[in-house]
Design a protein around this motif. Structure first.
Motif, mmCIF file in Angstrom:
data_model
loop_
_atom_site.group_PDB
_atom_site.id
_atom_site.type_symbol
_atom_site.label_atom_id
_atom_site.label_comp_id
_atom_site.label_asym_id
_atom_site.label_seq_id
_atom_site.Cartn_x
_atom_site.Cartn_y
_atom_site.Cartn_z
ATOM 1 N N MET A 1 -7.034 2.815 -0.528
ATOM 2 C CA MET A 1 -5.639 2.384 -0.053
ATOM 3 C C MET A 1 -5.702 2.039 1.418
ATOM 4 S SD MET A 1 -2.116 4.429 -0.479
ATOM 5 C CE MET A 1 -1.999 4.211 -2.190
ATOM 6 N N ASP A 2 -5.226 1.216 2.071
ATOM 7 C CA ASP A 2 -5.323 0.987 3.352
ATOM 8 C C ASP A 2 -4.705 1.977 4.222
ATOM 9 O OD1 ASP A 2 -5.329 -1.027 6.017
ATOM 10 O OD2 ASP A 2 -3.296 -0.560 5.661
ATOM 11 N N VAL A 3 -5.230 2.628 5.123
ATOM 12 C CA VAL A 3 -4.690 3.746 5.959
ATOM 13 C C VAL A 3 -3.337 3.363 6.624
ATOM 14 C CG1 VAL A 3 -5.252 5.376 8.066
ATOM 15 C CG2 VAL A 3 -6.989 4.564 6.511
ATOM 16 N N GLU A 4 -3.147 2.239 7.090
ATOM 17 C CA GLU A 4 -1.723 2.089 7.670
ATOM 18 C C GLU A 4 -0.717 2.108 6.683
ATOM 19 O OE1 GLU A 4 0.422 -1.359 10.590
ATOM 20 O OE2 GLU A 4 -1.788 -0.731 10.886
ATOM 21 N N TYR A 5 -0.823 1.205 5.478
ATOM 22 C CA TYR A 5 -0.237 1.252 4.428
ATOM 23 C C TYR A 5 0.286 2.547 3.911
ATOM 24 C CZ TYR A 5 2.180 0.876 -0.228
ATOM 25 O OH TYR A 5 2.809 0.978 -0.963
ATOM 26 N N LEU A 6 -0.875 3.365 3.897
ATOM 27 C CA LEU A 6 -0.697 4.795 3.419
ATOM 28 C C LEU A 6 0.378 5.753 4.343
ATOM 29 C CD1 LEU A 6 -1.403 7.051 1.460
ATOM 30 C CD2 LEU A 6 -3.142 7.770 3.058
ATOM 31 N N LEU A 7 0.066 5.438 5.458
ATOM 32 C CA LEU A 7 0.798 6.371 6.422
ATOM 33 C C LEU A 7 2.410 5.792 6.551
ATOM 34 C CD1 LEU A 7 -1.889 6.677 9.440
ATOM 35 C CD2 LEU A 7 -0.933 8.399 7.872
ATOM 36 N N ARG A 8 2.746 4.490 6.430
ATOM 37 C CA ARG A 8 3.848 3.839 6.647
ATOM 38 C C ARG A 8 4.785 4.012 5.177
ATOM 39 N NH1 ARG A 8 3.649 -1.980 8.518
ATOM 40 N NH2 ARG A 8 5.822 -1.550 9.052
ATOM 41 N N ALA A 9 3.905 3.978 4.157
ATOM 42 C CA ALA A 9 4.712 3.825 2.857
ATOM 43 C C ALA A 9 4.383 5.187 1.838
ATOM 44 C CB ALA A 9 4.109 2.555 2.163
ATOM 45 N N THR A 10 4.246 6.249 2.355
ATOM 46 C CA THR A 10 4.304 7.404 1.490
ATOM 47 C C THR A 10 5.528 7.920 1.692
ATOM 48 O OG1 THR A 10 1.822 7.830 1.700
ATOM 49 C CG2 THR A 10 3.268 9.617 1.282
ATOM 50 N N ARG A 11 6.318 7.866 0.674
ATOM 51 C CA ARG A 11 7.827 8.154 0.648
ATOM 52 C C ARG A 11 7.997 9.247 -0.219
ATOM 53 N NH1 ARG A 11 8.024 5.113 3.920
ATOM 54 N NH2 ARG A 11 9.012 6.738 4.994
ATOM 55 N N SER A 12 9.259 9.934 -0.073
ATOM 56 C CA SER A 12 9.652 10.971 -0.741
ATOM 57 C C SER A 12 9.810 10.472 -2.312
ATOM 58 C CB SER A 12 10.993 11.539 -0.433
ATOM 59 O OG SER A 12 10.794 12.275 0.774
ATOM 60 N N PHE A 193 5.676 1.822 -3.138
ATOM 61 C CA PHE A 193 6.524 2.138 -2.070
ATOM 62 C C PHE A 193 6.230 0.942 -0.994
ATOM 63 C CE2 PHE A 193 6.062 6.523 -3.710
ATOM 64 C CZ PHE A 193 7.526 6.491 -4.152
ATOM 65 N N GLN A 194 7.362 0.747 -0.126
ATOM 66 C CA GLN A 194 7.412 0.063 1.082
ATOM 67 C C GLN A 194 7.744 0.822 2.339
ATOM 68 O OE1 GLN A 194 6.182 -3.146 0.855
ATOM 69 N NE2 GLN A 194 5.661 -2.869 -1.438
ATOM 70 N N PRO A 195 7.190 0.434 3.536
ATOM 71 C CA PRO A 195 7.610 0.973 4.733
ATOM 72 C C PRO A 195 9.310 1.033 4.798
ATOM 73 C CG PRO A 195 5.891 -0.549 5.219
ATOM 74 C CD PRO A 195 6.366 -0.882 3.666
ATOM 75 N N ALA A 196 9.692 2.139 5.130
ATOM 76 C CA ALA A 196 11.081 2.383 5.308
ATOM 77 C C ALA A 196 11.566 1.824 6.629
ATOM 78 C CB ALA A 196 11.512 3.838 5.237
ATOM 79 N N SER A 197 13.137 1.331 6.491
ATOM 80 C CA SER A 197 13.738 1.094 7.838
ATOM 81 C C SER A 197 13.793 2.431 8.552
ATOM 82 C CB SER A 197 15.231 0.578 7.283
ATOM 83 O OG SER A 197 16.042 0.367 8.463
ATOM 84 N N ARG A 198 13.567 2.140 9.810
ATOM 85 C CA ARG A 198 13.751 3.148 10.749
ATOM 86 C C ARG A 198 14.253 2.806 12.264
ATOM 87 N NH1 ARG A 198 13.117 6.249 7.116
ATOM 88 N NH2 ARG A 198 11.406 7.773 6.982
#
Length: 215
Positions: A1-12, A193-198
């Motif tokens: 899994m791509d690291v940046e995706y993992l960090l941005r898209a690990t959701r509750s 999961f997708q990156p969340a709105s922040r």
């Protein structure tokens, strides 16, 4: 899994958990090995992680969790009382799904930590920061490792309303603090999961002073 995706898209993960899919104990063990590589205060590693598979124990913890939730929201589930198709309704529906299904989640994990520094009068902020700063980096590492293996979880804390009851139920020594409760299950097939709105950095980051310019 791509690291940046993992960090941005690990959701509750709540409603995306598959309650019928088995959890592999070997996977949990390996994810904990990764999680426990995290930094912690003075490298004391004063932690103990409880992995709860026993259905009877999960049922009892879930009942306490539900009691605590209902107490906080006034005694009844509230999601269906909110306007349909709104962010608040969606969030509360997810939250209350977990309240109603906690006992069915295949695995519960409670990370505990024993404070290693003596208390000094007036050091409450330092004490809390050192304590939780020694457990939550490992919790997050653990969650990331779970995501790479197709599992989901979320940080919950409602059981701490009944901290002493849970302590007695699981035989946790009085010197240990319970950091949180992690309900863990495999993610439903197809979950991505997708990156969340922040909020933008300009609203939440300042240079040098609280009222300083944006970064």
């Amino acid at each position: 899994m791509d690291v940046e995706y993992l960090l941005r898209a690990t959701r509750s993960a709540r409603t995306s958990l598959d309650l019928d899919a088995p959890v592999d104990r070997g996977d949990i063990r390996e994810c904990l090995r990764i999680g426990l590589q995290a930094a912690n205060g003075s490298n004391q590693q004063s932690w103990r992680w409880l992995v709860i598979f026993d259905p009877a124990l999960r049922e009892k913890i879930a009942a306490l969790y539900r009691q605590a939730y209902l107490r906080r929201v006034g005694g009844q589930l509230v999601a269906n009382l909110l306007p349909a198709d709104t962010p608040g309704r969606r969030l509360m529906s997810s939250t209350e799904w977990l309240v109603e299904n906690m006992a069915k989640v295949p695995t519960l994990v409670i990370p505990c930590y024993e404070p290693y520094l003596p208390r000094i009068e007036g050091d409450e902020s330092f004490y809390r920061a050192t304590l939780y700063g020694s457990i939550f980096p490992a919790v997050w590492n653990f969650q990331l490792a779970l995501h790479t293996r197709g599992y989901g979880t979320c940080v919950t804390t409602l059981h701490l309303h009944h901290e002493n009851t849970v302590r007695e139920l699981l035989g946790i020594p009085a010197s240990y603090v319970q950091g949180c409760l992690l309900p863990i299950g495999r993610l439903r097939h197809g979950t991505r999961f997708q990156p969340a709105s922040r909020r933008p950095l300009s609203e939440v980051v300042a240079l040098d002073r609280w009222d300083g310019p944006a970064l």
